[in-house]
Design a protein around this motif. Sequence first.
Motif, short mmCIF file in Angstrom:
data_model
loop_
_atom_site.label_atom_id
_atom_site.label_comp_id
_atom_site.label_asym_id
_atom_site.label_seq_id
_atom_site.Cartn_x
_atom_site.Cartn_y
_atom_site.Cartn_z
N ALA A 64 -9.92 -54.48 32.97
CA ALA A 64 -8.92 -54.95 31.84
C ALA A 64 -10.16 -54.48 30.85
CB ALA A 64 -8.71 -56.36 31.71
N CYS A 65 -9.77 -54.93 29.74
CA CYS A 65 -10.34 -54.48 28.35
C CYS A 65 -11.75 -54.45 28.30
CB CYS A 65 -9.84 -54.92 27.24
SG CYS A 65 -10.67 -54.24 25.60
N LEU A 66 -12.43 -53.03 28.33
CA LEU A 66 -13.86 -53.09 28.13
C LEU A 66 -14.51 -52.97 26.77
CD1 LEU A 66 -14.34 -50.55 31.24
CD2 LEU A 66 -14.72 -53.09 31.19
N ASP A 67 -13.36 -53.41 25.92
CA ASP A 67 -13.93 -53.09 24.58
C ASP A 67 -14.25 -52.19 23.66
OD1 ASP A 67 -13.53 -54.76 22.44
OD2 ASP A 67 -15.80 -55.36 22.31
N ARG A 68 -13.90 -50.75 24.66
CA ARG A 68 -14.39 -49.59 23.97
C ARG A 68 -12.88 -48.57 24.04
NH1 ARG A 68 -20.18 -47.77 25.61
NH2 ARG A 68 -20.33 -47.17 23.44
N CYS A 69 -11.76 -49.26 23.92
CA CYS A 69 -10.65 -48.31 24.04
C CYS A 69 -10.65 -47.31 22.94
CB CYS A 69 -9.36 -49.26 24.16
SG CYS A 69 -9.20 -50.17 25.30
N ALA A 70 -11.02 -47.57 21.71
CA ALA A 70 -11.26 -46.61 20.44
C ALA A 70 -11.71 -45.28 21.01
CB ALA A 70 -11.69 -47.17 19.40
#
Length: 114
Positions: A64-70
């Motif tokens: 799930a989100c690894l917090d670096r999608c940007a």
Amino acid sequence: MISSRRPEDPPLYYDAHLFVCCNRRPDGHPRGSCAAKGSEKLRDYMKARAKEMGLQRLRVNTAACLDRCALGPCMVIYPEGIWYKIETTADVDAVLERHVRDGGRAAELMLPAT
């Protein structure tokens, strides 16, 4: 800070554990999402390609989100904790060949620490 492995620790179950971000945010979200940038297809390719290459003792997982999608689509390899941006199947091949198989790094694909 978590310390490194100790001699009394059990052996690693996998030599390499690859987490591919497949987080999906709503279309138009300011941070974007790895899934919207094609990470699911790249993850599927990575699984098939690793098997095709005969790589042993590795696991490719959906994250799930690894917090670096940007910065994505992104992935991280443990136990080293190395982050990569993978945009194409050629990028996946580079990571599997140079990092997983050969023990080196695909430096041009590595994400910065912050």
